[in-house]
Design an enzyme around this catalytic site. Sequence first.
Site, PDB file in Angstrom:
ATOM      1  N   ASP A   8       0.847  -1.191   0.000  1.00 13.75           N
ATOM      2  CA  ASP A   8       0.000   0.000   0.000  1.00 13.75           C
ATOM      3  C   ASP A   8       0.889   1.250   0.000  1.00 13.75           C
ATOM      4  OD1 ASP A   8      -2.282   1.685   0.467  1.00 13.75           O
ATOM      5  OD2 ASP A   8      -1.820   1.651   2.617  1.00 13.75           O
ATOM      6  N   ASP A  10      -0.285   5.021   1.049  1.00 12.32           N
ATOM      7  CA  ASP A  10      -0.493   6.031   2.100  1.00 12.32           C
ATOM      8  C   ASP A  10      -0.291   5.461   3.496  1.00 12.32           C
ATOM      9  OD1 ASP A  10      -1.105   7.739   0.032  1.00 12.32           O
ATOM     10  OD2 ASP A  10      -3.244   7.303   0.151  1.00 12.32           O
TER      11      ASP A  10
HETATM   12 MG   LIG Z   1      -2.825   3.221   3.640  1.00 12.30          MG
END
Ligand SMILES: [Mg+2]
Length: 157
Positions: A8, A10
Amino acid sequence: MKKILYIDMDNVLVDFQSGLNKVGDATKRAYKGHLDDIPGLFGLMEPMPGAIEALHRIAEHYDCYILSTAPWANPSAWADKVRWVTTHLDDLFHKKLIIIHHKELLYGEYLIDDRPKNGAKEFRGKWIQFGSPEFPDWTAVEDYLCQPYHPSVTMWQ
Ligand SMILES: [Mg+2]
């Protein structure tokens, strides 16, 4: 064959707050309640501590892809994420960036993600929850993934 691993962006690969810190107060007021819609925001973020170094080492052992969600109402975020990956990770993820709101559709061994949202919780391999007590930072993630005898989740054999 290397096992497939998704990462991922962020608050896993990129430090969301570091981008916000570079935005002026007037802009923050204008986007209050939906700060992730600020145009250009995702290009301003710094890497999370140790992320770049850890990923280079992890990529020696796994077939790595970035698996990220971009705000639907912020089209610049989609372009900013491509630019971020090529700027900070050179060619390591060349054509290996997937932007999707349904992470459960992907198959693979591992997903490193901080939140259960956008299908992360329903991912059919092992979800490595970044920021949890077991995986608080990139050192912990790298230690787990690169140890010689790590537990294996073989969903797709
Ligand atoms: Mg995230």
